[in-house]
Structures are given as structure tokens and as C-alpha cells.
Design a protein around this motif. Structure first.
Motif, PDB file in Angstrom:
ATOM      1  N   ASP A 219       0.858  -1.184   0.000  1.00 55.48           N
ATOM      2  CA  ASP A 219       0.000   0.000   0.000  1.00 55.48           C
ATOM      3  C   ASP A 219       0.895   1.235   0.000  1.00 55.48           C
ATOM      4  O   ASP A 219       1.080   1.902   1.004  1.00 55.48           O
ATOM      5  CB  ASP A 219      -0.911  -0.017   1.228  1.00 55.48           C
ATOM      6  CG  ASP A 219      -1.938   1.113   1.196  1.00 55.48           C
ATOM      7  OD1 ASP A 219      -2.110   1.711   0.128  1.00 55.48           O
ATOM      8  OD2 ASP A 219      -2.547   1.381   2.242  1.00 55.48           O
ATOM      9  N   SER A 240      -4.252  -3.235   4.321  1.00 52.69           N
ATOM     10  CA  SER A 240      -5.073  -2.174   3.734  1.00 52.69           C
ATOM     11  C   SER A 240      -5.307  -2.408   2.254  1.00 52.69           C
ATOM     12  O   SER A 240      -6.386  -2.101   1.724  1.00 52.69           O
ATOM     13  CB  SER A 240      -4.410  -0.812   3.960  1.00 52.69           C
ATOM     14  OG  SER A 240      -3.090  -0.804   3.446  1.00 52.69           O
ATOM     15  N   ASP A 244      -9.092  -3.295   0.230  1.00 58.74           N
ATOM     16  CA  ASP A 244      -9.636  -2.533  -0.903  1.00 58.74           C
ATOM     17  C   ASP A 244      -9.757  -3.352  -2.180  1.00 58.74           C
ATOM     18  O   ASP A 244     -10.353  -2.897  -3.149  1.00 58.74           O
ATOM     19  CB  ASP A 244      -8.754  -1.313  -1.187  1.00 58.74           C
ATOM     20  CG  ASP A 244      -8.873  -0.243  -0.108  1.00 58.74           C
ATOM     21  OD1 ASP A 244      -9.879  -0.255   0.619  1.00 58.74           O
ATOM     22  OD2 ASP A 244      -7.951   0.593  -0.005  1.00 58.74           O
TER      23      ASP A 244
END
Length: 270
Positions: A219, A240, A244
Motif C-alpha cells: 500500500d 489495507s 480494498d
């Protein structure tokens, strides 16, 4: 219909040994879709991978500091945002004096040089070659014509944070500092942005988000949601990024890219 693939390199396309497996190369070549790698590595580190992927699409090196095509000649350079050598020489000198155990490596478009290797650590080259150790005064006076990246390797995360704080206090306006794991920082031009290179490629190939698949692991400054219709995270990706993602595949050590390609091919995305 997927028309284009963007992918990270380390932790995604390559396994932890730095290898592109035959399984992954075969799956991508059979897909028959142009592919661009987004990486902080130098162009010469891409070459063994690009030869096996049989691609002539533009590639993104030095965290967006260079866009190049995998062919020889001046036309291979599509965009470049180097650092200023004299100011980088001063920065390297300050780092060497302030951090006696810090590893420092400097890269131009064709070569990488180790000014000093860290205690027990060195820059991990693709292809298992070792960087030539070159004194700073020799490097900047005779070897380098331009500078695209400075890689800093620390003994541990705490030491790396001290280095990051030091660089921040110097207020060198022309640079951007990119974390690369727990013990490495890369310094590139402030104008080096993956998004600039992605925009160039999307314009050149007349791409829309729905045309693009992105494979990622970290990320970092690349926000796949901004340009990719399908975001695929590796099982070893940052939490993260996995949160997503549209799809989570297996890890880079388990041919995750190839398995995702096979799965998505069944859904007629090729």
C-alpha cells in the motif's frame, strides 16, 4: 474485457527469491495483454523479467522517475525525472558522516553503485549480482552522468526511522523519500510519480479504468482504485491493500499472479 495489466514487481510478480516462475510467465504470455511493471528498481533490473514476458509495453522504474520501453536506443526512454548530482553528492556525504553503519547505493539509468554496504546488509539486486563498491569521490566525479535513485539500507527499523528524520530535517526540496520495507528508504526526484507514468500509458493506449487489471502487494504511493477497474491483491499484501481489493489471490510464493489470471480467464476477462 481486460486490455492492459499493471503490476508491482517485488512481492507480486516475483517470489521471495527474486524469481519469475515459469508458471507465472506462461500464464501472462498466454493472456496476450500488454503489461507494465511499476517498481522502484532500475531499468537494468527489469530486463531479465521483461525478456521472459515478451513485452514491449512501457515500463515504470525508479518509483515513477523513468518511463522506458524494453528496447535499445534513445527511443526507449519515454520520460525521465532525474536528481541533481551535485546536491545528491552533498546529501550522500552528510548521510555517510552522520550514520557510520548506513548502507548507501546510487543508481543511474544503466548501473548501480554501492558507496557503502550496511553492516550485514546490502542492496538486493535482481539477478543476484552484487553492486560494485565505489568511493563517493570516484562515483560522482567519473562514473555518474545523472542520478535517479539513492537507496539507504539501515540495520533495523529504528535506525531507518532516524535516517528518515534526518533527511526530513535537511529540507531538500527536490527529493521525495519512499519507504521500501522495514530497513530501506529510496530517495528519488520529487517529480518522480507513478501516477504521471500511468497517465502517460493510459493516454498512449487510450485506456479507461474498466480496461485495466492491477496486481499489487504494498500500500504505497500507487492507488490502484484511481486507475484500475479490477484490483487484485496478493495474499502477502498489506492488510489495507487486501481490504480494498476486488479479489485476493494466493501469495507471490504460490504463483498468485498466475492463479488469478487462470481464474479471471474463466470469467472472460481476457
Amino acid at each position: 474485457m481486460a486490455k492492459y495489466i499493471f503490476t508491482a514487481l517485488d512481492g507480486t510478480l516475483l517470489n521471495d527469491l527474486g524469481n519469475l516462475t515459469t508458471t507465472t510467465a506462461f500464464a501472462l504470455n498466454n493472456l496476450g495483454v500488454p503489461l507494465s511493471i511499476i517498481s522502484g528498481r532500475a531499468p537494468f533490473e527489469f530486463m531479465p523479467v521483461l525478456k521472459r514476458l515478451q513485452t514491449d509495453a512501457p515500463q515504470i522504474a525508479f518509483h515513477g522517475g523513468m518511463i522506458f520501453a524494453p528496447r535499445s536506443g534513445k527511443k526507449s526512454l519515454l520520460g525521465a525525472w532525474p536528481l541533481q548530482p551535485l546536491s545528491m553528492m552533498a546529501l550522500v556525504r552528510s548521510l555517510l558522516a552522520s550514520f557510520p553503519t548506513l548502507g548507501v547505493s546510487v543508481f543511474d539509468a544503466q548501473h548501480g553503485y554501492a558507496v557503502r554496504e550496511a553492516a550485514g546488509q546490502r542492496y538486493q539486486m535482481l539477478g543476484k549480482k552484487r553492486l560494485e563498491v565505489t568511493p563517493m569521490h570516484v562515483l560522482f566525479s567519473t562514473k555518474l552522468k545523472e542520478v535517479y535513485k539513492i537507496s539507504l539500507i539501515a540495520e533495523n527499523p529504528a535506525a531507518l526511522q532516524a535516517v528518515a528524520d534526518f533527511v526530513h530535517r535537511l529540507h531538500v526540496r527536490e527529493i521525495r523519500v519512499v519507504p521500501c520495507g522495514e530497513r530501506q528508504l529510496d530517495i528519488v526526484s520529487r517529480d518522480a510519480r507513478p501516477t504521471r507514468a500511468i497517465d502517460y500509458i493510459m493516454t498512449r493506449y487510450r485506456l479507461y479504468a474498466g480496461d485495466i487489471i492491477y496486481f499489487g502487494c504494498h500500500d504505497d504511493e500507487v492507488r490502484a482504485a484511481d486507475f484500475a477497474g479490477v484490483q487484485i491483491a496478493m495474499a502477502n499484501a498489506d492488510a489495507s491493500l487486501r481490504a480494498d481489493a476486488d479479489y485476493i489471490t494466493t501469495s507471490n510464493n504460490d504463483n498468485g499472479v498466475a492463479k488469478a489470471v487462470q481464474r479471471l480467464s474463466l470469467l472472460s476477462l481476457n
